[in-house]
Design a protein around this motif. Structure first.
Motif, PDB file in Angstrom:
ATOM      1  N   ALA A  36       0.831  -1.206   0.000  1.00  0.00           N
ATOM      2  CA  ALA A  36       0.000   0.000   0.000  1.00  0.00           C
ATOM      3  C   ALA A  36       0.864   1.254   0.000  1.00  0.00           C
ATOM      4  CB  ALA A  36      -0.930  -0.008   1.221  1.00  0.00           C
ATOM      5  N   LEU A  37       1.983   1.218   0.700  1.00  0.00           N
ATOM      6  CA  LEU A  37       2.901   2.357   0.685  1.00  0.00           C
ATOM      7  C   LEU A  37       3.479   2.575  -0.711  1.00  0.00           C
ATOM      8  CD1 LEU A  37       4.802   1.852   4.060  1.00  0.00           C
ATOM      9  CD2 LEU A  37       3.478   3.870   3.399  1.00  0.00           C
ATOM     10  N   ARG A  38       3.698   1.504  -1.434  1.00  0.00           N
ATOM     11  CA  ARG A  38       4.200   1.637  -2.799  1.00  0.00           C
ATOM     12  C   ARG A  38       3.169   2.334  -3.681  1.00  0.00           C
ATOM     13  NH1 ARG A  38       6.319  -3.471  -6.393  1.00  0.00           N
ATOM     14  NH2 ARG A  38       4.212  -4.216  -5.959  1.00  0.00           N
ATOM     15  N   VAL A  39       1.895   1.944  -3.542  1.00  0.00           N
ATOM     16  CA  VAL A  39       0.836   2.598  -4.315  1.00  0.00           C
ATOM     17  C   VAL A  39       0.679   4.052  -3.873  1.00  0.00           C
ATOM     18  CG1 VAL A  39      -1.638   2.583  -4.831  1.00  0.00           C
ATOM     19  CG2 VAL A  39      -0.380   0.427  -4.712  1.00  0.00           C
ATOM     20  N   TRP A  40       0.682   4.286  -2.570  1.00  0.00           N
ATOM     21  CA  TRP A  40       0.532   5.641  -2.046  1.00  0.00           C
ATOM     22  C   TRP A  40       1.684   6.532  -2.495  1.00  0.00           C
ATOM     23  CZ3 TRP A  40       3.579   8.488   1.397  1.00  0.00           C
ATOM     24  CH2 TRP A  40       3.005   9.663   1.872  1.00  0.00           C
ATOM     25  N   ASP A  41       2.892   5.986  -2.580  1.00  0.00           N
ATOM     26  CA  ASP A  41       4.056   6.759  -2.999  1.00  0.00           C
ATOM     27  C   ASP A  41       3.912   7.204  -4.448  1.00  0.00           C
ATOM     28  OD1 ASP A  41       6.654   7.850  -3.115  1.00  0.00           O
ATOM     29  OD2 ASP A  41       7.499   5.946  -3.803  1.00  0.00           O
ATOM     30  N   GLU A  42       3.482   6.301  -5.313  1.00  0.00           N
ATOM     31  CA  GLU A  42       3.381   6.661  -6.735  1.00  0.00           C
ATOM     32  C   GLU A  42       2.202   7.585  -7.016  1.00  0.00           C
ATOM     33  OE1 GLU A  42       2.682   4.584 -11.084  1.00  0.00           O
ATOM     34  OE2 GLU A  42       3.770   3.469  -9.544  1.00  0.00           O
ATOM     35  N   PHE A  43       1.088   7.367  -6.334  1.00  0.00           N
ATOM     36  CA  PHE A  43      -0.124   8.156  -6.604  1.00  0.00           C
ATOM     37  C   PHE A  43      -0.397   9.147  -5.476  1.00  0.00           C
ATOM     38  CE2 PHE A  43      -0.585   4.182  -8.927  1.00  0.00           C
ATOM     39  CZ  PHE A  43      -0.939   4.632 -10.191  1.00  0.00           C
ATOM     40  N   ARG A  44       0.668   9.651  -4.848  1.00  0.00           N
ATOM     41  CA  ARG A  44       0.510  10.527  -3.686  1.00  0.00           C
ATOM     42  C   ARG A  44      -0.233  11.818  -4.037  1.00  0.00           C
ATOM     43  NH1 ARG A  44       5.511  10.120  -5.486  1.00  0.00           N
ATOM     44  NH2 ARG A  44       6.686  11.968  -6.117  1.00  0.00           N
ATOM     45  N   HIS A  45      -0.077  12.315  -5.271  1.00  0.00           N
ATOM     46  CA  HIS A  45      -0.765  13.550  -5.646  1.00  0.00           C
ATOM     47  C   HIS A  45      -2.264  13.309  -5.827  1.00  0.00           C
ATOM     48  CE1 HIS A  45       3.037  15.565  -5.968  1.00  0.00           C
ATOM     49  NE2 HIS A  45       3.474  14.738  -6.907  1.00  0.00           N
ATOM     50  N   TRP A  76       4.571  -2.002 -14.329  1.00  0.00           N
ATOM     51  CA  TRP A  76       5.837  -1.659 -13.674  1.00  0.00           C
ATOM     52  C   TRP A  76       5.951  -2.336 -12.316  1.00  0.00           C
ATOM     53  CZ3 TRP A  76      10.522  -1.020 -14.291  1.00  0.00           C
ATOM     54  CH2 TRP A  76      11.353  -0.314 -13.421  1.00  0.00           C
ATOM     55  N   PHE A  77       4.856  -2.396 -11.560  1.00  0.00           N
ATOM     56  CA  PHE A  77       4.871  -3.108 -10.281  1.00  0.00           C
ATOM     57  C   PHE A  77       5.259  -4.567 -10.475  1.00  0.00           C
ATOM     58  CE2 PHE A  77       1.587  -0.242  -7.899  1.00  0.00           C
ATOM     59  CZ  PHE A  77       2.559   0.744  -7.816  1.00  0.00           C
ATOM     60  N   ARG A  78       4.653  -5.205 -11.460  1.00  0.00           N
ATOM     61  CA  ARG A  78       4.921  -6.629 -11.696  1.00  0.00           C
ATOM     62  C   ARG A  78       6.353  -6.849 -12.189  1.00  0.00           C
ATOM     63  NH1 ARG A  78       1.778  -8.090  -8.168  1.00  0.00           N
ATOM     64  NH2 ARG A  78      -0.428  -8.447  -8.664  1.00  0.00           N
ATOM     65  N   LEU A  79       6.852  -5.929 -12.996  1.00  0.00           N
ATOM     66  CA  LEU A  79       8.244  -6.045 -13.434  1.00  0.00           C
ATOM     67  C   LEU A  79       9.193  -5.891 -12.247  1.00  0.00           C
ATOM     68  CD1 LEU A  79       8.249  -4.035 -16.793  1.00  0.00           C
ATOM     69  CD2 LEU A  79       8.678  -6.477 -16.504  1.00  0.00           C
ATOM     70  N   GLN A  80       8.920  -4.943 -11.375  1.00  0.00           N
ATOM     71  CA  GLN A  80       9.742  -4.775 -10.183  1.00  0.00           C
ATOM     72  C   GLN A  80       9.701  -6.030  -9.317  1.00  0.00           C
ATOM     73  OE1 GLN A  80       7.994  -0.977  -8.784  1.00  0.00           O
ATOM     74  NE2 GLN A  80      10.075  -0.178  -8.784  1.00  0.00           N
ATOM     75  N   ASP A  81       8.513  -6.614  -9.156  1.00  0.00           N
ATOM     76  CA  ASP A  81       8.390  -7.850  -8.391  1.00  0.00           C
ATOM     77  C   ASP A  81       9.265  -8.950  -8.994  1.00  0.00           C
ATOM     78  OD1 ASP A  81       6.557  -6.649  -6.730  1.00  0.00           O
ATOM     79  OD2 ASP A  81       4.803  -7.461  -7.764  1.00  0.00           O
ATOM     80  N   ALA A  82       9.174  -9.104 -10.318  1.00  0.00           N
ATOM     81  CA  ALA A  82       9.933 -10.154 -10.986  1.00  0.00           C
ATOM     82  C   ALA A  82      11.436  -9.934 -10.845  1.00  0.00           C
ATOM     83  CB  ALA A  82       9.544 -10.210 -12.468  1.00  0.00           C
ATOM     84  N   PHE A  83      11.886  -8.695 -11.002  1.00  0.00           N
ATOM     85  CA  PHE A  83      13.314  -8.407 -10.882  1.00  0.00           C
ATOM     86  C   PHE A  83      13.831  -8.741  -9.479  1.00  0.00           C
ATOM     87  CE2 PHE A  83      12.799  -5.131 -14.439  1.00  0.00           C
ATOM     88  CZ  PHE A  83      13.404  -5.957 -15.365  1.00  0.00           C
ATOM     89  N   VAL A  84      13.081  -8.344  -8.461  1.00  0.00           N
ATOM     90  CA  VAL A  84      13.518  -8.564  -7.086  1.00  0.00           C
ATOM     91  C   VAL A  84      13.539 -10.055  -6.749  1.00  0.00           C
ATOM     92  CG1 VAL A  84      12.902  -8.207  -4.669  1.00  0.00           C
ATOM     93  CG2 VAL A  84      12.832  -6.296  -6.266  1.00  0.00           C
ATOM     94  N   VAL A  85      12.480 -10.777  -7.124  1.00  0.00           N
ATOM     95  CA  VAL A  85      12.421 -12.213  -6.816  1.00  0.00           C
ATOM     96  C   VAL A  85      13.526 -12.975  -7.551  1.00  0.00           C
ATOM     97  CG1 VAL A  85      11.018 -14.295  -7.010  1.00  0.00           C
ATOM     98  CG2 VAL A  85       9.961 -12.168  -6.290  1.00  0.00           C
ATOM     99  N   MET A  86      13.752 -12.652  -8.825  1.00  0.00           N
ATOM    100  CA  MET A  86      14.807 -13.346  -9.570  1.00  0.00           C
ATOM    101  C   MET A  86      16.192 -13.017  -9.016  1.00  0.00           C
ATOM    102  SD  MET A  86      13.571 -13.440 -13.572  1.00  0.00           S
ATOM    103  CE  MET A  86      13.267 -11.688 -13.735  1.00  0.00           C
ATOM    104  N   GLY A 105       9.961   3.480  -4.968  1.00  0.00           N
ATOM    105  CA  GLY A 105       9.357   2.250  -5.473  1.00  0.00           C
ATOM    106  C   GLY A 105      10.197   1.016  -5.224  1.00  0.00           C
ATOM    107  N   TRP A 106      11.485   1.117  -5.497  1.00  0.00           N
ATOM    108  CA  TRP A 106      12.359  -0.041  -5.298  1.00  0.00           C
ATOM    109  C   TRP A 106      12.496  -0.380  -3.823  1.00  0.00           C
ATOM    110  CZ3 TRP A 106      13.276  -3.359  -8.885  1.00  0.00           C
ATOM    111  CH2 TRP A 106      13.327  -2.958 -10.228  1.00  0.00           C
ATOM    112  N   LEU A 107      12.523   0.630  -2.980  1.00  0.00           N
ATOM    113  CA  LEU A 107      12.619   0.391  -1.535  1.00  0.00           C
ATOM    114  C   LEU A 107      11.403  -0.380  -1.034  1.00  0.00           C
ATOM    115  CD1 LEU A 107      13.882   0.864   1.261  1.00  0.00           C
ATOM    116  CD2 LEU A 107      12.665   3.050   1.347  1.00  0.00           C
ATOM    117  N   TRP A 108      10.198   0.070  -1.427  1.00  0.00           N
ATOM    118  CA  TRP A 108       8.987  -0.628  -1.002  1.00  0.00           C
ATOM    119  C   TRP A 108       8.944  -2.045  -1.571  1.00  0.00           C
ATOM    120  CZ3 TRP A 108       8.269   2.272   2.668  1.00  0.00           C
ATOM    121  CH2 TRP A 108       8.065   3.638   2.593  1.00  0.00           C
ATOM    122  N   THR A 109       9.385  -2.221  -2.818  1.00  0.00           N
ATOM    123  CA  THR A 109       9.351  -3.545  -3.444  1.00  0.00           C
ATOM    124  C   THR A 109      10.277  -4.520  -2.727  1.00  0.00           C
ATOM    125  OG1 THR A 109       8.900  -2.499  -5.592  1.00  0.00           O
ATOM    126  CG2 THR A 109       9.608  -4.796  -5.615  1.00  0.00           C
TER     127      THR A 109
END
Length: 303
Positions: free
Chosen positions: A53-62, A115-125, A191-195
């Protein structure tokens, strides 16, 4: 064809459990699991939901303007839909909820989800390359470097000046999606920190519960958890992940001396717990949203 294969994979898992008489063993495994272990795992999942949720809030904070609770409800309902609806159909909940709550354009919301899903994939791999047993050191380093380079190159590519909007209809549509993708990667400050934080907590919770179910070390549980999550990258998925999730975990546990049958059994128990947590959290979030929508109407009726 992919959907047919997905159904076959899920039915194969169910047929194996019925034919091998595994249901009683699975029930016994769940009954013997300490409540404290389930509570610790559930607390880990709850923290993981908050980090998403913090990741979503960070990107859509405005757009969110401080409404973290709304971001949390979006994440919880979306997560429940992804775990329940077959063939990844639940992913549609994310752009729909963003549009309904924040007025986010569809292209922007879809690009953010990609982008969220790509970040997830990069971190898990990257985590898998770092800890997977038996890999040569040079391959670990080369793989992680390649992933990091690709992760940083994609946003820069999206932000380059292009003339896709001047092409045909489909090229123009992809151009809009590319612009939305560039906008998504530009607005997420952390984004990367939250991911990374989310996946560290989520995998730790799953590893802990697997280790308890197996009566093994947390490192062995971590191998199974990573295998289960890596299975989500496969192009063919079981219905609601059933079949592929269990096979991925069981395959990752084999090098640690856990036979495939036991691996499938504990992975199914973990999978059921994950779905139960996400479903309960999603239902509570949905009910909270309904109560908030109905509160003003009740006030008007009383007047």
């Amino acid at each position: 064809m992919k959907r047919a294969l997905a159904v076959v994979l899920t039915l194969a898992l169910v047929a194996w459990f019925i034919a091998a008489g595994q249901w009683s063993a699975l029930g016994g495994l769940i009954r013997d699991t300490p409540i404290s272990a389930l509570a610790i795992a559930a607390a880990g999942f709850a923290l993981s939901y908050a980090l998403r949720a913090l990741r979503v809030w960070d990107e859509f904070r405005h757009d969110a303007t401080g409404r973290f609770g709304t971001c949390l409800r979006i994440v919880l309902v979306h997560n429940a839909m992804v775990n329940i609806v077959p063939f990844r159909g639940g992913e549609a909940a994310f752009p729909i909820l963003l549009g309904r709550n924040f007025g986010t354009p569809l292209g922007r919301a879809v690009a953010s989800l990609v982008w969220f899903r790509l970040q997830d994939a990069f971190v898990v791999m990257a985590l898998a390359l770092a800890v997977w047993p038996g890999l040569p050191t040079w391959l670990r380093i080369a793989g992680i470097v390649a992933l990091v380079a690709t992760a940083f190159a994609l946003p820069r590519w999206a932000r380059r000046t292009h003339a896709w909007h001047e092409g045909g209809r489909w090229q123009a549509r992809f151009g809009k999606l590319r612009n939305a993708f560039a906008d998504s990667t530009r607005h997420a400050r952390f984004g990367w920190l939250w991911t990374i934080a989310n996946w560290s907590v989520k995998l730790a919770a799953q590893a802990w519960l697997l280790s308890v179910l197996l009566g093994a070390s947390t490192m062995i549980g971590a191998a199974g958890a990573l295998g289960a999550e890596l299975a989500a990258i496969l192009p063919v998925q079981g219905v609601a992940g059933f079949g592929t999730y269990e096979a991925g975990a069981a395959a990752a546990l084999l090098p640690n001396g856990i036979d495939f049958e036991t691996g499938l059994q504990v992975a199914l128990a973990l999978h059921l717990f994950v779905i139960a947590c996400s479903s309960i959290a999603g239902a509570l979030a949905w009910l909270a949203g309904l109560s908030m929508q109905s509160a003003p109407k009740q006030g008007i009726d009383r007047q």
